[in-house]
Design a protein around this motif. Structure first.
Motif, PDB file in Angstrom:
ATOM      1  N   LEU A  24       0.795  -1.062   0.078  1.00 52.22           N
ATOM      2  CA  LEU A  24       0.024  -0.023  -0.122  1.00 52.22           C
ATOM      3  C   LEU A  24       0.798   1.237  -0.005  1.00 52.22           C
ATOM      4  CD1 LEU A  24      -2.856   1.228   0.319  1.00 52.22           C
ATOM      5  CD2 LEU A  24      -2.627   0.952   2.915  1.00 52.22           C
ATOM      6  N   ILE A  25       0.548   2.072  -0.745  1.00 49.02           N
ATOM      7  CA  ILE A  25       1.246   3.430  -1.044  1.00 49.02           C
ATOM      8  C   ILE A  25       0.420   4.510  -0.699  1.00 49.02           C
ATOM      9  CG2 ILE A  25       2.820   5.010  -2.348  1.00 49.02           C
ATOM     10  CD1 ILE A  25       3.862   2.663  -3.756  1.00 49.02           C
ATOM     11  N   ASP A  26       0.405   5.252   0.355  1.00 48.61           N
ATOM     12  CA  ASP A  26      -0.648   6.233   0.827  1.00 48.61           C
ATOM     13  C   ASP A  26      -0.458   7.322   0.123  1.00 48.61           C
ATOM     14  OD1 ASP A  26      -2.561   7.161   2.301  1.00 48.61           O
ATOM     15  OD2 ASP A  26      -1.541   7.560   4.024  1.00 48.61           O
ATOM     16  N   GLU A  27      -1.647   8.184   0.198  1.00 51.04           N
ATOM     17  CA  GLU A  27      -1.756   9.522  -0.562  1.00 51.04           C
ATOM     18  C   GLU A  27      -0.619  10.195   0.055  1.00 51.04           C
ATOM     19  OE1 GLU A  27      -1.921  12.446  -2.722  1.00 51.04           O
ATOM     20  OE2 GLU A  27      -3.715  11.195  -3.054  1.00 51.04           O
ATOM     21  N   PRO A  28       0.301  10.911  -0.595  1.00 54.31           N
ATOM     22  CA  PRO A  28       1.229  11.669  -0.264  1.00 54.31           C
ATOM     23  C   PRO A  28       1.214  12.990   0.369  1.00 54.31           C
ATOM     24  CG  PRO A  28       1.705  11.620  -2.383  1.00 54.31           C
ATOM     25  CD  PRO A  28       0.618  10.676  -2.152  1.00 54.31           C
ATOM     26  N   THR A  29       0.208  13.642  -0.174  1.00 54.32           N
ATOM     27  CA  THR A  29      -0.343  14.976  -0.006  1.00 54.32           C
ATOM     28  C   THR A  29      -1.725  14.965   0.637  1.00 54.32           C
ATOM     29  OG1 THR A  29      -1.214  15.337  -2.312  1.00 54.32           O
ATOM     30  CG2 THR A  29       1.212  15.880  -1.775  1.00 54.32           C
ATOM     31  N   SER A  34       1.040  11.389   6.049  1.00 47.50           N
ATOM     32  CA  SER A  34       0.782  10.042   5.343  1.00 47.50           C
ATOM     33  C   SER A  34       1.622   9.084   5.842  1.00 47.50           C
ATOM     34  CB  SER A  34       1.361  10.643   3.834  1.00 47.50           C
ATOM     35  OG  SER A  34       1.477   9.157   2.897  1.00 47.50           O
ATOM     36  N   TRP A  35       1.001   7.801   5.589  1.00 47.65           N
ATOM     37  CA  TRP A  35       1.732   6.515   6.216  1.00 47.65           C
ATOM     38  C   TRP A  35       2.828   6.140   5.156  1.00 47.65           C
ATOM     39  CZ3 TRP A  35      -2.615   2.980   8.693  1.00 47.65           C
ATOM     40  CH2 TRP A  35      -2.891   3.752   9.836  1.00 47.65           C
ATOM     41  N   GLY A  36       2.793   6.788   4.078  1.00 44.59           N
ATOM     42  CA  GLY A  36       3.767   6.624   3.109  1.00 44.59           C
ATOM     43  C   GLY A  36       3.702   5.032   2.639  1.00 44.59           C
ATOM     44  N   SER A  37       4.875   4.254   2.436  1.00 41.68           N
ATOM     45  CA  SER A  37       4.700   2.852   1.756  1.00 41.68           C
ATOM     46  C   SER A  37       4.727   1.818   2.967  1.00 41.68           C
ATOM     47  CB  SER A  37       5.952   2.741   1.026  1.00 41.68           C
ATOM     48  OG  SER A  37       5.830   3.725  -0.248  1.00 41.68           O
ATOM     49  N   LEU A  38       3.740   0.913   2.827  1.00 45.73           N
ATOM     50  CA  LEU A  38       3.570  -0.009   3.984  1.00 45.73           C
ATOM     51  C   LEU A  38       3.761  -1.287   3.348  1.00 45.73           C
ATOM     52  CD1 LEU A  38       0.420   1.404   5.552  1.00 45.73           C
ATOM     53  CD2 LEU A  38       2.610   1.918   6.134  1.00 45.73           C
ATOM     54  N   THR A  39       4.448  -2.119   3.770  1.00 47.02           N
ATOM     55  CA  THR A  39       4.505  -3.412   3.397  1.00 47.02           C
ATOM     56  C   THR A  39       3.314  -4.401   3.950  1.00 47.02           C
ATOM     57  OG1 THR A  39       5.657  -4.331   5.577  1.00 47.02           O
ATOM     58  CG2 THR A  39       7.135  -3.539   3.815  1.00 47.02           C
ATOM     59  N   TYR A  40       3.161  -5.485   3.464  1.00 48.76           N
ATOM     60  CA  TYR A  40       1.775  -6.092   3.877  1.00 48.76           C
ATOM     61  C   TYR A  40       1.868  -6.602   5.552  1.00 48.76           C
ATOM     62  CZ  TYR A  40      -1.018  -6.102  -0.183  1.00 48.76           C
ATOM     63  OH  TYR A  40      -1.980  -5.562  -1.173  1.00 48.76           O
ATOM     64  N   ARG A  41       3.098  -6.603   5.893  1.00 47.75           N
ATOM     65  CA  ARG A  41       3.455  -7.297   7.085  1.00 47.75           C
ATOM     66  C   ARG A  41       3.011  -5.913   8.254  1.00 47.75           C
ATOM     67  NH1 ARG A  41       7.761  -9.343   6.517  1.00 47.75           N
ATOM     68  NH2 ARG A  41       7.057 -11.604   6.700  1.00 47.75           N
ATOM     69  N   ARG A  42       3.517  -4.724   7.670  1.00 47.20           N
ATOM     70  CA  ARG A  42       3.177  -3.205   8.428  1.00 47.20           C
ATOM     71  C   ARG A  42       1.578  -3.195   8.566  1.00 47.20           C
ATOM     72  NH1 ARG A  42       4.466  -0.887  12.801  1.00 47.20           N
ATOM     73  NH2 ARG A  42       4.137   1.435  12.804  1.00 47.20           N
ATOM     74  N   MET A  43       1.051  -3.588   7.483  1.00 45.50           N
ATOM     75  CA  MET A  43      -0.463  -3.273   7.344  1.00 45.50           C
ATOM     76  C   MET A  43      -1.179  -4.361   8.223  1.00 45.50           C
ATOM     77  SD  MET A  43      -1.902  -3.021   3.326  1.00 45.50           S
ATOM     78  CE  MET A  43      -3.412  -3.235   4.032  1.00 45.50           C
ATOM     79  N   ALA A  44      -0.699  -5.494   8.361  1.00 41.77           N
ATOM     80  CA  ALA A  44      -1.195  -6.353   9.327  1.00 41.77           C
ATOM     81  C   ALA A  44      -0.832  -5.795  10.833  1.00 41.77           C
ATOM     82  CB  ALA A  44      -0.720  -7.769   9.199  1.00 41.77           C
ATOM     83  N   GLU A  45       0.252  -5.273  11.180  1.00 47.26           N
ATOM     84  CA  GLU A  45       0.668  -5.071  12.315  1.00 47.26           C
ATOM     85  C   GLU A  45      -0.286  -3.825  12.859  1.00 47.26           C
ATOM     86  OE1 GLU A  45       4.688  -3.835  12.044  1.00 47.26           O
ATOM     87  OE2 GLU A  45       5.344  -5.939  12.201  1.00 47.26           O
ATOM     88  N   ALA A  73      -4.677   5.244   3.692  1.00 44.41           N
ATOM     89  CA  ALA A  73      -4.280   4.217   4.197  1.00 44.41           C
ATOM     90  C   ALA A  73      -4.942   3.617   5.701  1.00 44.41           C
ATOM     91  CB  ALA A  73      -2.618   4.243   4.427  1.00 44.41           C
ATOM     92  N   ARG A  74      -5.191   4.937   6.483  1.00 46.12           N
ATOM     93  CA  ARG A  74      -6.044   4.817   7.580  1.00 46.12           C
ATOM     94  C   ARG A  74      -7.512   4.099   7.331  1.00 46.12           C
ATOM     95  NH1 ARG A  74      -2.796   9.164   8.344  1.00 46.12           N
ATOM     96  NH2 ARG A  74      -1.610   9.291  10.245  1.00 46.12           N
ATOM     97  N   LEU A  75      -8.130   4.400   6.385  1.00 45.59           N
ATOM     98  CA  LEU A  75      -9.429   3.993   5.980  1.00 45.59           C
ATOM     99  C   LEU A  75      -9.277   2.572   5.609  1.00 45.59           C
ATOM    100  CD1 LEU A  75     -12.313   3.983   5.398  1.00 45.59           C
ATOM    101  CD2 LEU A  75     -11.966   5.246   3.250  1.00 45.59           C
ATOM    102  N   MET A  76      -8.213   2.481   4.622  1.00 49.02           N
ATOM    103  CA  MET A  76      -8.471   1.009   4.195  1.00 49.02           C
ATOM    104  C   MET A  76      -8.012   0.112   5.164  1.00 49.02           C
ATOM    105  SD  MET A  76      -6.279  -0.472   0.952  1.00 49.02           S
ATOM    106  CE  MET A  76      -5.833  -2.463   0.907  1.00 49.02           C
ATOM    107  N   THR A  77      -6.892   0.316   6.048  1.00 49.04           N
ATOM    108  CA  THR A  77      -6.642  -0.424   7.120  1.00 49.04           C
ATOM    109  C   THR A  77      -7.724  -0.649   8.350  1.00 49.04           C
ATOM    110  OG1 THR A  77      -4.409   0.136   7.196  1.00 49.04           O
ATOM    111  CG2 THR A  77      -4.758  -0.848   9.106  1.00 49.04           C
ATOM    112  N   SER A  78      -8.558   0.140   8.170  1.00 48.68           N
ATOM    113  CA  SER A  78      -9.932   0.117   9.066  1.00 48.68           C
ATOM    114  C   SER A  78     -10.710  -1.073   8.682  1.00 48.68           C
ATOM    115  CB  SER A  78     -10.558   1.382   9.204  1.00 48.68           C
ATOM    116  OG  SER A  78      -9.651   2.059  10.011  1.00 48.68           O
ATOM    117  N   PHE A  79     -10.884  -1.638   7.484  1.00 49.12           N
ATOM    118  CA  PHE A  79     -11.638  -2.456   7.056  1.00 49.12           C
ATOM    119  C   PHE A  79     -11.086  -3.761   7.962  1.00 49.12           C
ATOM    120  CE2 PHE A  79     -12.374   0.061   3.202  1.00 49.12           C
ATOM    121  CZ  PHE A  79     -13.733   0.141   3.259  1.00 49.12           C
ATOM    122  N   TYR A  80      -9.890  -3.752   8.122  1.00 53.96           N
ATOM    123  CA  TYR A  80      -9.388  -4.970   8.869  1.00 53.96           C
ATOM    124  C   TYR A  80      -9.348  -4.901  10.238  1.00 53.96           C
ATOM    125  CZ  TYR A  80      -7.940  -6.149   4.080  1.00 53.96           C
ATOM    126  OH  TYR A  80      -8.342  -6.540   2.707  1.00 53.96           O
TER     127      TYR A  80
END
Length: 510
Positions: A24-29, A34-45, A73-80
């Motif tokens: 996941l690459i978050d919206e930079p502006t 911004s959370w920047g670039s996240l690995t899937y492991r970081r998303m799960a964390e 990224a915050r919204l997408m991570t919230s689905f999980y």
């Protein structure tokens, strides 16, 4: 053996198989950091930390968490982090006014409200037991990395999300979608459109809209990469297609129009030729637009028909081998149809011409609206409210039987707009209809009868609406009439009002 389907399955697999991949690459502006670039492991964390944060805040199993946010990224991570750990996520349309958001928060019984910083001031008066503005400051409160989250047992028939849709009433209805609904919808979308771990998906579609049509789930499970786009802009879409090697995106016809307009001004070859596929829904664009997507952009055009109540996929339309040798215009005519039923979906058209659906993706019900649930699911079929026909296994939508206008991919209840206009002191009668529009597919038009001795300008009535509801719901034009046609029982005959505007169109939707 049978195990419960859970939306968490998708992120669990991504972490296990693609943990070190940038998922996941978050919206930079954006207003929030911004959370920047996240690995899937970081998303799960982050998802686990969010769930642990909800534990700490006392948000229990089954409680609703409302979030009003642009794509992030915050919204997408919230689905999980929310739904994946036994709570219910309520993604709210960020275009709504404070009064509309307040109704949804109250109706859903949300105990926690998360708000995008850009919307903080506008939504300051929305009451909720707990409220946080998304960003670096609130991350410390909402994400707990020190303890493991409580593992709430999830049944696949538990409600995972409540998605509010305008429908046909003045007040939006909460569509209850289960883990099973979301899981199967996401899998069907990925299957029918050939998704894989080689895909790069651009989030041009709002994630709040039917949970981003399931893309935050299905593409995660396959290890595809997500590129977050906060606000739709045709030129910015092309820039990101070029920068990130995007292969896949979704959107309403208005998004297609914005890309075509930007491509006409693009310096050099249009990015993504022979690589990008675009899924369109909301309303079918004209066949000429479909042909332009394939000729001018070199992108593959695909289409689905669906509703929030069906998670949303009902039908899919993708060019098939038998059409490969057809002239482009003839192939576009086939792609303009809503499509063939998705796997496991049954369709029929009743005697009144209404499209009925039976599928594992159909909602369990409208939140706290048993009568409307019973009406929608009468006789074991979901009643779409859309008119259509079936030929050679393909569905064509011909008319919208419900009083819904779809403009730019967003549902607008004509009843809701009428209710606001009736609040204007000069308005005696009003009928709100959808009329064709090249850019938005349909646009909102108000036909108004004024009270005797009263006067008003079209601009006054439009401003009156914009002050009381989301801007996209307000009429773009107003026409004054001496009277409005009604039946002998006093029922407004909207089909007669619509006819002149749709003359020359083969269908009553655009």
């Amino acid at each position: 053996m049978q195990t419960a389907l859970s939306v968490m399955d998708f992120l669990d697999r991504a972490e296990s198989v693609y943990g070190d991949r940038i998922g996941l690459i978050d919206e930079p502006t954006q207003p929030a950091e911004s959370w920047g670039s996240l690995t899937y492991r970081r998303m799960a964390e982050l998802a686990r930390a969010q769930a642990a944060g909800l534990d700490r805040l006392g948000v229990g199993r089954g409680e609703r968490v409302a979030i009003v946010s642009h794509n992030s990224a915050r919204l997408m991570t919230s689905f999980y982090g929310v739904s994946g750990f036994g709570r219910v996520l309520v993604p709210v349309n960020f275009r709504l006014r404070a009064e509309e958001v307040a109704y949804i928060v109250e109706q859903s019984g949300a105990s926690l409200l998360l708000v995008d910083p850009e919307l903080d001031e506008a939504l300051a008066g929305v009451p909720c037991a707990r409220r946080y503005v998304l960003g670096a400051a609130s991350d410390a409160e909402l994400y707990d990395f020190t303890t493991a989250p409580v593992e709430h047992r999830i049944d696949e028939n538990d409600t995972a999300t409540i998605n509010f849709t305008s429908g046909t009433t003045a007040r939006p209805k909460g569509v209850q979608l289960t883990h099973r609904n979301n899981w199967l919808n996401a899998t069907l979308m990925a299957l029918h459109f050939g998704a894989s771990d080689r895909d790069v998906y651009l989030h041009t579609l709002p994630m709040f809209h039917a949970n981003g049509w399931g893309m935050p789930f299905g593409l995660t499970g396959l290890g595809a990469q997500h590129i977050v786009l906060r606000k739709v802009d045709g030129a910015e879409i092309l820039r990101r297609v070029e920068r990130h090697g995007v292969t896949f995106l979704c959107g309403a016809p208005a998004v297609v129009a914005s890309v075509l307009d930007a491509a006409a001004e693009w310096d050099g070859p249009v990015p993504g030729r022979d690589r990008v596929r675009m899924i369109v829904a909301g309303a079918p664009p004209p066949s000429s637009v479909i042909q332009r997507v394939e000729d001018e952009l070199g992108w593959e055009f695909l289409q689905i028909y669906g509703l929030t109540e069906t998670s949303p996929v009902v039908t899919v339309n993708r060019s098939r081998a038998e059409w490969d040798d057809l002239p482009p215009a003839e192939r576009a005519e086939k792609l303009v149809r809503a499509g063939a039923p998705a796997l496991g979906t049954r369709l029929r058209v009743d005697e009144q011409g209404e499209v009925l659906v039976r599928s594992n993706t159909v909602l369990t019900g409208y939140w706290e609206r048993p009568d409307e649930t019973a009406a929608a699911l009468k006789d074991g079929w979901f009643h779409t409210g859309d008119g259509g026909s079936l030929e050679d296994g393909y569905l064509t939508i011909s008319d919208r039987k419900k009083d819904v206008i779809i403009t730019g991919g967003e549902n607008v209840s004509s009843i809701e707009v009428e209710d606001v206009l009736y609040g204007h002191p000069a308005v005696a009668e009003v009928a709100v209809i959808g009329v064709p529009d090249r850019k938005w597919g349909e646009t909102v038009k108000a036909l108004v009868v004024l009270k005797p001795g009263r006067s008003a300008e079209a601009a006054d009535l439009i401003a009156h609406c914009k002050a009381r509801m989301a801007g996209y719901k307000a009429p773009t034009s107003v026409e004054f009439r001496e009277s409005l046609p009604r039946t002998s029982t006093g029922k407004l005959q909207k089909f007669r009002l619509r006819e002149p505007y749709w003359a020359g169109h083969s269908r009553g939707v655009n």
